[in-house]
Design a protein around this motif. Structure first.
Motif, PDB file in Angstrom:
ATOM      1  N   LEU A  35      25.086  53.967  -0.644  1.00  0.00           N
ATOM      2  CA  LEU A  35      25.244  55.235  -1.324  1.00  0.00           C
ATOM      3  C   LEU A  35      23.946  55.979  -1.052  1.00  0.00           C
ATOM      4  N   ALA A  36      23.969  56.900  -0.097  1.00  0.00           N
ATOM      5  CA  ALA A  36      22.741  57.548   0.372  1.00  0.00           C
ATOM      6  C   ALA A  36      22.206  58.526  -0.659  1.00  0.00           C
ATOM      7  N   ALA A  37      23.088  59.274  -1.288  1.00  0.00           N
ATOM      8  CA  ALA A  37      22.656  60.253  -2.281  1.00  0.00           C
ATOM      9  C   ALA A  37      23.857  60.666  -3.109  1.00  0.00           C
ATOM     10  N   TYR A  38      23.602  60.984  -4.346  1.00  0.00           N
ATOM     11  CA  TYR A  38      24.636  61.575  -5.184  1.00  0.00           C
ATOM     12  C   TYR A  38      23.950  62.463  -6.206  1.00  0.00           C
ATOM     13  N   ALA A  39      24.594  63.560  -6.537  1.00  0.00           N
ATOM     14  CA  ALA A  39      24.008  64.491  -7.488  1.00  0.00           C
ATOM     15  C   ALA A  39      25.110  65.314  -8.133  1.00  0.00           C
ATOM     16  N   THR A  40      24.894  65.635  -9.381  1.00  0.00           N
ATOM     17  CA  THR A  40      25.777  66.564 -10.073  1.00  0.00           C
ATOM     18  C   THR A  40      24.981  67.812 -10.415  1.00  0.00           C
ATOM     19  N   GLN A  88      39.951  41.715   1.871  1.00  0.00           N
ATOM     20  CA  GLN A  88      39.332  40.411   2.107  1.00  0.00           C
ATOM     21  C   GLN A  88      37.842  40.512   2.452  1.00  0.00           C
ATOM     22  N   ASP A  89      37.364  41.711   2.764  1.00  0.00           N
ATOM     23  CA  ASP A  89      35.957  41.886   3.114  1.00  0.00           C
ATOM     24  C   ASP A  89      35.067  41.783   1.879  1.00  0.00           C
ATOM     25  N   THR A  90      33.894  41.203   2.071  1.00  0.00           N
ATOM     26  CA  THR A  90      32.880  41.211   1.030  1.00  0.00           C
ATOM     27  C   THR A  90      31.975  42.408   1.297  1.00  0.00           C
ATOM     28  N   VAL A  91      31.946  43.336   0.347  1.00  0.00           N
ATOM     29  CA  VAL A  91      31.192  44.573   0.520  1.00  0.00           C
ATOM     30  C   VAL A  91      30.199  44.704  -0.629  1.00  0.00           C
ATOM     31  N   ILE A  92      28.953  44.966  -0.282  1.00  0.00           N
ATOM     32  CA  ILE A  92      27.911  45.216  -1.263  1.00  0.00           C
ATOM     33  C   ILE A  92      27.502  46.681  -1.124  1.00  0.00           C
ATOM     34  N   ILE A  93      27.569  47.423  -2.216  1.00  0.00           N
ATOM     35  CA  ILE A  93      27.158  48.824  -2.204  1.00  0.00           C
ATOM     36  C   ILE A  93      25.720  48.880  -2.705  1.00  0.00           C
ATOM     37  N   THR A  94      24.852  49.510  -1.938  1.00  0.00           N
ATOM     38  CA  THR A  94      23.456  49.632  -2.339  1.00  0.00           C
ATOM     39  C   THR A  94      23.079  51.108  -2.486  1.00  0.00           C
ATOM     40  N   ALA A  95      22.039  51.336  -3.249  1.00  0.00           N
ATOM     41  CA  ALA A  95      21.490  52.683  -3.435  1.00  0.00           C
ATOM     42  C   ALA A  95      19.988  52.566  -3.602  1.00  0.00           C
ATOM     43  N   LEU A  96      19.252  53.491  -3.016  1.00  0.00           N
ATOM     44  CA  LEU A  96      17.806  53.537  -3.183  1.00  0.00           C
ATOM     45  C   LEU A  96      17.484  54.583  -4.247  1.00  0.00           C
ATOM     46  N   SER A 135      19.360  58.716 -12.774  1.00  0.00           N
ATOM     47  CA  SER A 135      20.145  58.013 -11.747  1.00  0.00           C
ATOM     48  C   SER A 135      20.195  56.520 -12.018  1.00  0.00           C
ATOM     49  N   ARG A 136      19.091  55.958 -12.420  1.00  0.00           N
ATOM     50  CA  ARG A 136      19.058  54.526 -12.715  1.00  0.00           C
ATOM     51  C   ARG A 136      20.012  54.197 -13.864  1.00  0.00           C
ATOM     52  N   THR A 137      19.978  54.999 -14.911  1.00  0.00           N
ATOM     53  CA  THR A 137      20.847  54.772 -16.067  1.00  0.00           C
ATOM     54  C   THR A 137      22.315  54.890 -15.670  1.00  0.00           C
ATOM     55  N   CYS A 138      22.621  55.901 -14.862  1.00  0.00           N
ATOM     56  CA  CYS A 138      23.998  56.105 -14.415  1.00  0.00           C
ATOM     57  C   CYS A 138      24.492  54.912 -13.611  1.00  0.00           C
ATOM     58  N   LEU A 139      23.710  54.477 -12.642  1.00  0.00           N
ATOM     59  CA  LEU A 139      24.119  53.330 -11.829  1.00  0.00           C
ATOM     60  C   LEU A 139      24.274  52.078 -12.684  1.00  0.00           C
ATOM     61  N   GLU A 140      23.345  51.836 -13.582  1.00  0.00           N
ATOM     62  CA  GLU A 140      23.414  50.652 -14.440  1.00  0.00           C
ATOM     63  C   GLU A 140      24.639  50.693 -15.351  1.00  0.00           C
ATOM     64  N   ARG A 141      25.013  51.883 -15.802  1.00  0.00           N
ATOM     65  CA  ARG A 141      26.189  52.034 -16.667  1.00  0.00           C
ATOM     66  C   ARG A 141      27.449  51.531 -15.952  1.00  0.00           C
ATOM     67  N   TYR A 142      27.482  51.679 -14.619  1.00  0.00           N
ATOM     68  CA  TYR A 142      28.672  51.302 -13.861  1.00  0.00           C
ATOM     69  C   TYR A 142      28.473  50.038 -13.031  1.00  0.00           C
ATOM     70  N   GLY A 143      27.525  49.206 -13.440  1.00  0.00           N
ATOM     71  CA  GLY A 143      27.433  47.859 -12.889  1.00  0.00           C
ATOM     72  C   GLY A 143      26.391  47.594 -11.826  1.00  0.00           C
ATOM     73  N   TYR A 145      11.070  52.759  -3.131  1.00  0.00           N
ATOM     74  CA  TYR A 145      12.356  52.817  -3.835  1.00  0.00           C
ATOM     75  C   TYR A 145      12.749  51.461  -4.418  1.00  0.00           C
ATOM     76  N   LEU A 146      13.501  51.515  -5.507  1.00  0.00           N
ATOM     77  CA  LEU A 146      14.182  50.337  -6.023  1.00  0.00           C
ATOM     78  C   LEU A 146      15.536  50.273  -5.321  1.00  0.00           C
ATOM     79  N   VAL A 147      15.947  49.079  -4.931  1.00  0.00           N
ATOM     80  CA  VAL A 147      17.259  48.908  -4.323  1.00  0.00           C
ATOM     81  C   VAL A 147      18.215  48.445  -5.420  1.00  0.00           C
ATOM     82  N   TYR A 148      19.209  49.251  -5.695  1.00  0.00           N
ATOM     83  CA  TYR A 148      20.262  48.883  -6.635  1.00  0.00           C
ATOM     84  C   TYR A 148      21.444  48.378  -5.825  1.00  0.00           C
ATOM     85  N   ALA A 149      22.127  47.365  -6.328  1.00  0.00           N
ATOM     86  CA  ALA A 149      23.259  46.795  -5.594  1.00  0.00           C
ATOM     87  C   ALA A 149      24.394  46.476  -6.559  1.00  0.00           C
TER      88      ALA A 149
END
Length: 160
Positions: free
Chosen positions: A57-62, A96-104, A112-120, A130-134
């Motif tokens: 997830l390269a970038a997201y913004a509202t 069947q694929d194992t996919v890991i979604i990461t974000a810096l 952004s950290r709170t939002c990502l943590e809210r959804y796992g 950067y912190l790597v969230y996965a």
């Protein structure tokens, strides 16, 4: 938001992605553009031995007027944007694929950290400043109420 995506997010996604695998999603609420996100499958991910695919997830913004608020549908803007991203990622891989979604994320970017943590998403490590969230794709689907079977017909390999 528009300037950031034009100046940085798209170029950053292009730099680390498989050729022709950068995705830009726009979130609209009626006639208003209220969010944007870019994502891509990383060039070094997924190997012949069945290793996991890494999807960034390269970038997201509202837009500032919807941050922390709900859209006309009653859904939070941040959740709607992440649902769109995870649904799009879901459509690009086989179940069947194992996919890991990461974000810096910068450590000081609390919203952004709170939002990502809210959804796992959780902190997986560091990459430079950067912190790597996965988050595994399946966990993201569950946290965002996405039925992966509804995306089966849309499946196609990354980069196609």
């Amino acid at each position: 938001m528009q300037t950031y995506f034009q100046d940085s997010a798209i170029a950053d996604a292009k730099a680390g992605a498989h050729l022709y695998d950068q995705r830009l999603l726009l979130l609209r609420d009626t006639e208003d553009l209220v969010g944007a996100a870019s994502h891509y499958s990383e060039t070094r991910s997924g190997d012949a031995s069945g290793g996991p695919f890494e999807h960034r997830l390269a970038a997201y913004a509202t837009a500032s007027h919807v941050q922390g608020g709900k859209l006309s549908t009653g859904e939070y803007a941040s959740k709607a944007l992440l649902r769109a991203v995870v649904s799009d990622i879901t459509s690009r891989y086989s179940p069947q694929d194992t996919v890991i979604i990461t974000a810096l994320v910068l450590a000081m970017n609390s919203p952004s950290r709170t939002c990502l943590e809210r959804y796992g998403w959780s902190i997986f490590g560091n990459q430079g400043r950067y912190l790597v969230y996965a988050n595994p794709l399946q966990a993201a689907q569950e946290a965002l109420d996405i039925d992966p079977s509804s995306n089966i017909d849309a499946f196609h390999g990354p980069g196609t």
